[in-house]
Design a protein around this motif. Structure first.
Motif, PDB file in Angstrom:
ATOM      1  N   ILE A 178       0.926  -0.814  -0.419  1.00 17.61           N
ATOM      2  CA  ILE A 178       0.365   0.146   0.239  1.00 17.61           C
ATOM      3  C   ILE A 178       1.130   1.301  -0.375  1.00 17.61           C
ATOM      4  O   ILE A 178       1.626   1.240   0.881  1.00 17.61           O
ATOM      5  CB  ILE A 178      -0.891  -0.062   1.575  1.00 17.61           C
ATOM      6  CG1 ILE A 178      -1.663  -1.392   1.538  1.00 17.61           C
ATOM      7  CG2 ILE A 178      -1.811   1.605   1.456  1.00 17.61           C
ATOM      8  CD1 ILE A 178      -2.371  -1.405   2.537  1.00 17.61           C
ATOM      9  N   GLN A 179       0.468   2.097  -0.770  1.00 21.33           N
ATOM     10  CA  GLN A 179       1.162   3.527  -1.011  1.00 21.33           C
ATOM     11  C   GLN A 179       0.740   4.427  -0.182  1.00 21.33           C
ATOM     12  O   GLN A 179      -0.312   4.159  -0.546  1.00 21.33           O
ATOM     13  CB  GLN A 179       2.387   3.463  -2.090  1.00 21.33           C
ATOM     14  CG  GLN A 179       2.993   2.253  -3.206  1.00 21.33           C
ATOM     15  CD  GLN A 179       2.852   2.997  -4.215  1.00 21.33           C
ATOM     16  OE1 GLN A 179       3.120   4.085  -4.637  1.00 21.33           O
ATOM     17  NE2 GLN A 179       2.757   2.007  -5.149  1.00 21.33           N
ATOM     18  N   LEU A 180       1.365   5.077   0.812  1.00 21.64           N
ATOM     19  CA  LEU A 180       1.279   6.335   1.276  1.00 21.64           C
ATOM     20  C   LEU A 180       1.047   7.872   0.818  1.00 21.64           C
ATOM     21  O   LEU A 180       3.217   7.649   1.563  1.00 21.64           O
ATOM     22  CB  LEU A 180       0.619   6.520   2.206  1.00 21.64           C
ATOM     23  CG  LEU A 180      -0.476   4.717   2.701  1.00 21.64           C
ATOM     24  CD1 LEU A 180      -0.490   5.011   4.202  1.00 21.64           C
ATOM     25  CD2 LEU A 180      -1.832   4.777   2.512  1.00 21.64           C
ATOM     26  N   GLN A 262      -7.033   4.235   0.857  1.00 26.11           N
ATOM     27  CA  GLN A 262      -7.100   2.944   1.194  1.00 26.11           C
ATOM     28  C   GLN A 262      -7.810   2.851   2.783  1.00 26.11           C
ATOM     29  O   GLN A 262      -8.090   3.337   3.494  1.00 26.11           O
ATOM     30  CB  GLN A 262      -5.720   2.280   1.492  1.00 26.11           C
ATOM     31  CG  GLN A 262      -4.863   2.636   0.395  1.00 26.11           C
ATOM     32  CD  GLN A 262      -5.423   1.360  -0.756  1.00 26.11           C
ATOM     33  OE1 GLN A 262      -5.299  -0.175   0.022  1.00 26.11           O
ATOM     34  NE2 GLN A 262      -5.146   2.154  -1.809  1.00 26.11           N
ATOM     35  N   HIS A 264      -8.625   0.568   5.724  1.00 23.50           N
ATOM     36  CA  HIS A 264      -8.300  -0.238   6.837  1.00 23.50           C
ATOM     37  C   HIS A 264      -9.754  -0.505   8.275  1.00 23.50           C
ATOM     38  O   HIS A 264     -10.392   0.537   8.662  1.00 23.50           O
ATOM     39  CB  HIS A 264      -7.182   0.392   7.580  1.00 23.50           C
ATOM     40  CG  HIS A 264      -6.508   0.811   6.865  1.00 23.50           C
ATOM     41  ND1 HIS A 264      -4.967   0.090   6.914  1.00 23.50           N
ATOM     42  CD2 HIS A 264      -6.152   1.689   5.820  1.00 23.50           C
ATOM     43  CE1 HIS A 264      -4.252   0.429   5.524  1.00 23.50           C
ATOM     44  NE2 HIS A 264      -4.644   2.156   5.629  1.00 23.50           N
ATOM     45  N   TYR A 286       1.574  -3.716  10.174  1.00 20.65           N
ATOM     46  CA  TYR A 286       2.126  -3.722   9.002  1.00 20.65           C
ATOM     47  C   TYR A 286       4.399  -4.099   8.337  1.00 20.65           C
ATOM     48  O   TYR A 286       4.466  -3.942  10.182  1.00 20.65           O
ATOM     49  CB  TYR A 286       2.179  -2.097   8.127  1.00 20.65           C
ATOM     50  CG  TYR A 286       0.291  -2.617   7.603  1.00 20.65           C
ATOM     51  CD1 TYR A 286      -0.178  -2.554   6.342  1.00 20.65           C
ATOM     52  CD2 TYR A 286      -0.389  -1.512   9.087  1.00 20.65           C
ATOM     53  CE1 TYR A 286      -1.798  -2.357   6.623  1.00 20.65           C
ATOM     54  CE2 TYR A 286      -1.506  -1.273   8.709  1.00 20.65           C
ATOM     55  CZ  TYR A 286      -1.782  -2.041   7.809  1.00 20.65           C
ATOM     56  OH  TYR A 286      -3.196  -1.817   7.363  1.00 20.65           O
ATOM     57  N   GLN A 307       2.922  -3.516   4.164  1.00 17.28           N
ATOM     58  CA  GLN A 307       3.093  -4.059   3.822  1.00 17.28           C
ATOM     59  C   GLN A 307       2.500  -5.120   4.330  1.00 17.28           C
ATOM     60  O   GLN A 307       2.635  -5.230   6.038  1.00 17.28           O
ATOM     61  CB  GLN A 307       3.665  -5.696   3.164  1.00 17.28           C
ATOM     62  CG  GLN A 307       4.734  -4.787   2.070  1.00 17.28           C
ATOM     63  CD  GLN A 307       6.196  -5.484   2.110  1.00 17.28           C
ATOM     64  OE1 GLN A 307       7.258  -5.015   2.938  1.00 17.28           O
ATOM     65  NE2 GLN A 307       6.903  -6.633   1.489  1.00 17.28           N
TER      66      GLN A 307
END
Length: 401
Positions: A178-180, A262, A264, A286, A307
């Motif tokens: 996941i990219q933030l 994203q 959660h 993560y 991840q």
């Protein structure tokens, strides 16, 4: 999850320079002194350990001696204990405020330290008393790796393998991660765009806060969760370096929160008067890769790669409905109470006479911390409390909060 958070102890290691300091230009100049030495290796990895379940600690070497430091993205400055800083030159003194709102004048020093083969020079550090925190929270801590050091390189925190790596160059993106985007406050703290109940805001990325997510009504009204099961509590609910913070708080589990789009799910949330924070319990679910941008220009954007370690990453902890602590006389007393039918007669300050048949009339910090470790590993708690001069017995099972 079994944790001393059974009594809802939140450790908040947020340090910032107060706006009213007399020498802001001098402090800002000192902040620019910190650098990663050219003699450092390009990549270093070292063991990471966790205290009180989720707080990440690593070994830092100063003058050839090893010390245990908290990795704390929520601290503006790095911190040293008075014992470590005793031989160092004080370069400035400034009023420092922690997240509980308490302010004290603190000495500042420039320190050089090693993390594995990575050498950091002239890092501005707050000098603080750590024995009080160790005795109060039963957490051994010699210092803090704060944002002013963290922003000098890139980091990867892997709870599965118990490893923290730091690199001069950005880590490569894992395609499945996941990219933030990471933004920075004016004091260099990392913040992430977050959304709850359709409202967008920024939350501090704080590895030094023992919890999942903390919100306040300035960001999202607590009325929004009235249709959910709400745990309400009162008492001392957080500890900073200067003092504890007490009052009323509530806790729920949010079905969904959003980080940069994203989802959660099932995230435990605390409502308090502190700024929004995503804490250590959240990040431990993560493998976290944090490319900071390697600089002291805090307006730039960094990158975060997450991840997931497992699918069910946000299972609520099982907690007891109260927490204890020592008063000034060395007596064990009620410090915090979750308000339930079983705890109606319990009040903050009441003296604890027995825990699991063990008399606890007089304890010192060491014996209290040993008892706290026992409580951390038990599933049922038998407590005898002095209620209005009479010994009253209670039996508490862990419940999901």
């Amino acid at each position: 999850m079994k944790s001393l958070c059974a009594f809802f102890l939140i450790l908040l290691f947020f340090v910032s320079i107060c706006d009213g300091q007399k020498e802001p230009e001098k402090i800002n100049k000192l902040l620019q002194f910190g650098k990663l030495s050219n003699d450092s290796s390009s990549l270093a990895c070292l063991p990471i350990t966790y205290q009180r379940t989720d707080l990440p600690f690593v070994e830092v070497t100063i003058h050839g001696k090893p010390f245990l430091f908290l990795f704390d993205t929520g601290a503006t400055l790095s911190m040293l204990s008075k014992e470590i800083a005793a031989s160092m030159k004080v370069v400035a003194t400034a009023p420092i405020e922690d997240v509980t709102g308490k302010k004290n004048k603190k000495d500042l020093v420039l320190a050089s330290m090693n993390l594995g083969d990575m050498v950091f020079k002239d890092v501005l550090c707050v000098v603080s008393e750590t024995n009080w925190l160790s005795e109060k929270a039963c957490v051994k801590i010699d210092g803090i790796i704060g944002a002013n050091l963290i922003n000098l390189c890139n980091w990867q925190i892997d709870p599965v393998n118990g490893q923290l790596c730091l690199s001069k160059t950005p880590f490569e993106l894992v395609p499945t991660a996941i990219q933030l985007p990471v933004f920075y406050t004016g004091s260099g703290l990392p913040i992430l765009q977050t959304a709850v109940y359709g409202k967008s805001f920024y939350a501090l990325m704080d590895f030094g806060f023992q919890g999942f997510l903390e919100l306040n009504e300035d960001v999202v009204s607590s009325k929004a969760h009235n249709d959910q099961l709400v745990w309400r509590g009162v008492g001392e609910h957080s500890i900073g370096f200067n003092a504890g913070s007490a009052g009323k708080i509530s806790r729920i589990v949010l079905d969904t929160i959003f980080l940069a789009g994203q989802k959660h799910h099932q995230v435990p949330v605390v409502w308090s008067n502190h700024k929004p924070m995503l804490g250590a319990s959240f990040w431990k679910r993560y493998v976290v890769t944090f490319n900071t941008g390697n600089g002291s220009v805090f307006t730039q954007v960094g990158q975060l790669f997450l991840q997931p370690i497992s699918d069910s990453i946000f299972a609520s902890p099982q907690l007891f409905p109260l927490k204890f602590g020592l008063n000034k006389s060395g007596e064990l007393v009620v410090k915090f109470v979750w308000q339930t039918e079983l705890t109606q007669s319990l009040k903050v300050g009441q003296r604890i006479l027995k825990i699991n048949s063990q008399e606890v009339n007089q304890l010192n910090p060491a014996t209290w911390c040993a008892l706290a470790d026992e409580i951390q590993n038990t599933t049922q708690l038998q407590v005898v409390v002095d209620v209005k001069g009479k010994a009253q017995s209670f039996v508490f099972d862990r419940v999901v909060h």
